[in-house]
Design an enzyme around this catalytic site. Structure first.
Site, PDB file in Angstrom:
ATOM      1  N   THR A 279       0.693  -1.042   0.045  1.00 35.08           N
ATOM      2  CA  THR A 279      -0.433  -0.327  -0.048  1.00 35.08           C
ATOM      3  C   THR A 279       0.800   1.424   0.388  1.00 35.08           C
ATOM      4  O   THR A 279       1.880   0.947   0.608  1.00 35.08           O
ATOM      5  CB  THR A 279      -0.800  -0.117   1.103  1.00 35.08           C
ATOM      6  OG1 THR A 279      -1.589  -0.836   1.133  1.00 35.08           O
ATOM      7  CG2 THR A 279      -1.336   1.267   1.570  1.00 35.08           C
ATOM      8  N   ARG A 307     -15.268  -5.479  -0.589  1.00 36.83           N
ATOM      9  CA  ARG A 307     -14.732  -5.628   1.026  1.00 36.83           C
ATOM     10  C   ARG A 307     -13.941  -4.043   1.343  1.00 36.83           C
ATOM     11  O   ARG A 307     -13.155  -3.819  -0.203  1.00 36.83           O
ATOM     12  CB  ARG A 307     -13.787  -6.817   1.627  1.00 36.83           C
ATOM     13  CG  ARG A 307     -12.104  -6.307   2.806  1.00 36.83           C
ATOM     14  CD  ARG A 307     -11.726  -5.083   2.585  1.00 36.83           C
ATOM     15  NE  ARG A 307     -10.244  -5.971   3.457  1.00 36.83           N
ATOM     16  CZ  ARG A 307      -9.700  -4.820   3.464  1.00 36.83           C
ATOM     17  NH1 ARG A 307      -8.969  -4.537   2.978  1.00 36.83           N
ATOM     18  NH2 ARG A 307      -8.741  -4.497   4.749  1.00 36.83           N
ATOM     19  N   GLY A 309     -11.073  -1.473   2.797  1.00 40.77           N
ATOM     20  CA  GLY A 309     -10.547  -1.380   4.027  1.00 40.77           C
ATOM     21  C   GLY A 309     -10.672   0.131   4.627  1.00 40.77           C
ATOM     22  O   GLY A 309     -10.947   0.984   4.697  1.00 40.77           O
ATOM     23  N   ASP A 310      -8.698   0.435   5.481  1.00 36.25           N
ATOM     24  CA  ASP A 310      -8.507   1.796   6.242  1.00 36.25           C
ATOM     25  C   ASP A 310      -8.726   2.843   5.126  1.00 36.25           C
ATOM     26  O   ASP A 310      -8.964   4.369   5.040  1.00 36.25           O
ATOM     27  CB  ASP A 310      -7.990   1.414   7.219  1.00 36.25           C
ATOM     28  CG  ASP A 310      -6.642   1.338   6.728  1.00 36.25           C
ATOM     29  OD1 ASP A 310      -6.715   0.299   5.418  1.00 36.25           O
ATOM     30  OD2 ASP A 310      -5.493   1.816   7.059  1.00 36.25           O
ATOM     31  N   THR A 330      -0.738   1.467   6.588  1.00 39.11           N
ATOM     32  CA  THR A 330      -0.528   0.829   6.494  1.00 39.11           C
ATOM     33  C   THR A 330      -0.653  -0.499   7.244  1.00 39.11           C
ATOM     34  O   THR A 330      -0.121  -0.126   8.031  1.00 39.11           O
ATOM     35  CB  THR A 330       0.604   0.630   4.864  1.00 39.11           C
ATOM     36  OG1 THR A 330       0.874  -0.525   4.223  1.00 39.11           O
ATOM     37  CG2 THR A 330       1.760   1.074   5.722  1.00 39.11           C
ATOM     38  N   GLY A 331      -1.743  -0.949   6.467  1.00 36.33           N
ATOM     39  CA  GLY A 331      -1.201  -2.465   7.365  1.00 36.33           C
ATOM     40  C   GLY A 331      -3.148  -3.262   7.446  1.00 36.33           C
ATOM     41  O   GLY A 331      -3.440  -2.979   6.392  1.00 36.33           O
ATOM     42  N   GLY A 333      -6.457  -3.496   7.362  1.00 39.83           N
ATOM     43  CA  GLY A 333      -7.299  -2.095   7.436  1.00 39.83           C
ATOM     44  C   GLY A 333      -8.336  -2.627   8.721  1.00 39.83           C
ATOM     45  O   GLY A 333      -8.653  -1.290   9.092  1.00 39.83           O
TER      46      GLY A 333
HETATM   47  N1  ASP Z   1      -4.862  -1.036   4.766  1.00 38.57           N
HETATM   48  C1  ASP Z   1      -4.663  -1.656   3.850  1.00 38.57           C
HETATM   49  C2  ASP Z   1      -6.022  -2.100   3.415  1.00 38.57           C
HETATM   50  O1  ASP Z   1      -6.972  -2.830   4.832  1.00 38.57           O
HETATM   51  C3  ASP Z   1      -3.630  -2.888   3.351  1.00 38.57           C
HETATM   52  C4  ASP Z   1      -2.609  -2.273   3.084  1.00 38.57           C
HETATM   53  O2  ASP Z   1      -1.971  -1.725   4.577  1.00 38.57           O
HETATM   54  O3  ASP Z   1      -1.456  -3.201   2.693  1.00 38.57           O
HETATM   55  O4  ASP Z   1      -6.940  -1.927   3.196  1.00 38.57           O
END
Ligand code: ASP
Length: 410
Positions: A279, A307, A309-310, A330-331, A333
């Site tokens: 991301t 779906r 995410g954040d 990032t992570g 979400g």
């Molecule tokens: N945060 C992103 C999500 O959950 C994914 C990522 O940051 O790798 O969509």
């Protein structure tokens, strides 16, 4: 004998004047001259004494808004008030960069397993994007332009999970999310679940500037892209062999794993730990003192169709407020949404008066669980923070002091 008369001076009444004899006048002149010499000596003597006296409290008042170091320096050197002001400005300028920029290319799961050549290519790409942002900010451009530009460059790069290079969802396609926020006005825009928009961050900016909404999704967002003449592409444009292989592996892993548990935040163990990579995001402070943040992603590999995410959620994956900081996350979400992470960092700085690095660390280590993710932030004072509770974070940091760093991993 002294006589007083009235005398006109320059057409106005100057008050009583004195007339006297020549001898008396001469004696008076000598006396006046002696008195002037005496006053002169006294003045010189007084100034020498006062030069040896300690500085008056007035000097300390001038330095009040400045850090303690300058106040101490003033006492030691007894410089004049005007000089104190100049010192203060220089010292403040040295502490506070005129502009600052951070970008990320995603949290990393297993840094050591990234092939060396891919690693080098990623570092080159991050450096190229960082240079583009630096160019905008150094030439006086806006933080909004910088974050959009940097994220767009990374969206066009197949090495990252955003735009070209986005991960595959469970249906074998790509759905993209992005957001952007202006710290000056708190204006923000986002898109989610778009599958044909080449640069989702640009569409997010149009949502911010050309609609009264914050978030557009799916077909509605794509219709809006056409109205804004934002480039659309076939969903297959986002395909890459690298992500296809990851998707195949992920599907195989999930087929063998226990079925996912329902969404229960009180269960500390994380079933089917999602793999996080690539991301992208950017935060910036410009020379006008304005902060901005932007984030863009393809989401999580093999995510359910639909779906979100954040990354497109303002306050979860992205936030910016000139009063505090700009944040891009990032992570996993779901965790970042659950804890409103980007806004929480801002709120800690605003209400709890936490230093930015401490606020970020507390959120990553006390609120989130190990391996949930990472974030970058820039403070209103230009301080840059990049922190993670994962195995690593790919990132780049630059500011007006000449700092320019790209790091993949720890
Ligand atoms: N945060 C992103 C999500 O959950 C994914 C990522 O940051 O790798 O969509």
């Amino acid at each position: 004998m002294w006589r007083t008369t009235q005398r006109r001076t320059g057409g106005s009444m100057a008050g009583p004047a004195i007339s006297r004899s020549p001898a008396t006048a001469f004696a008076a002149s000598v006396a006046v001259a002696c008195a002037m010499v005496l006053v002169g000596y006294l003045a010189i003597a007084f100034s020498e004494v006062s030069a040896q006296m300690p500085p008056t409290p007035k000097l300390a008042t001038v330095t009040a808004p400045v850090v303690q170091v300058e106040a101490t320096e003033v006492k030691a050197t007894e410089v004049k008030a005007t000089e104190v002001k100049a010192t203060a400005v220089e010292a403040t300028a040295a502490k506070r960069p005129a502009w600052a920029l951070a970008l990320h290319g995603g949290a990393l799961d297993e840094v050591a397993k990234i092939p060396v050549d891919r690693r080098r290519s990623m570092e080159d790409s991050l450096a190229a994007a960082l240079r583009q942002g630096r160019e905008i900010l150094a030439s006086g451009g806006s933080s909004l332009d910088a974050v959009e530009r940097v994220v767009k460059v990374l969206e066009d790069d197949p090495l990252f999970n955003a735009g070209k290079g986005a991960v595959y969802n469970a249906a074998g396609g790509h759905e993209l999310d992005a957001s952007i926020m202006d710290g000056r006005t708190k204006a923000c825009g986002a898109v989610a679940g778009v599958s044909t928009v080449k640069n989702p961050v640009t569409l997010a900016r149009f949502v911010m500037t050309r609609t009264r909404h914050v978030l557009l999704i799916g077909a509605g967002a794509e219709q809006f892209a056409d109205e804004m003449k934002v480039e659309r592409v076939d969903n297959r444009y986002f395909d890459t062999d690298y992500q296809f292989e990851r998707w195949q592996r992920r599907k195989a892993d999930e087929a063998q794993a226990a079925p996912p548990k329902p969404n229960k935040p009180d269960q500390p163990d994380k079933p089917n730990k999602p793999d996080k990579k690539g991301t992208v995001g950017c935060v910036a402070l410009d020379q006008a003192g304005n902060l901005a943040a932007a984030t863009s992603t393809g989401g999580l590999t093999n995510k359910r169709f639909g779906r979100v995410g954040d990354s497109p959620i303002i306050g979860a994956g992205t936030y910016a407020d000139n009063a505090t900081c700009a944040v891009s996350c990032t992570g996993t979400g779901e965790e970042f949404i659950r804890h409103g992470v980007a806004h929480d960092v801002h709120a800690r700085v605003l209400y709890k008066r936490q230093p930015l690095a401490a606020a970020v660390s507390d959120v990553l280590r006390k609120t989130l669980q190990p391996d949930d993710g990472a974030l970058i932030a820039v403070g209103a004072d230009g301080q840059l923070v990049a922190d993670f509770n994962t195995d690593g974070l790919s990132r780049g940091l630059a500011d007006s002091t000449g700092r320019f760093e790209v790091t993949l991993g720890k």
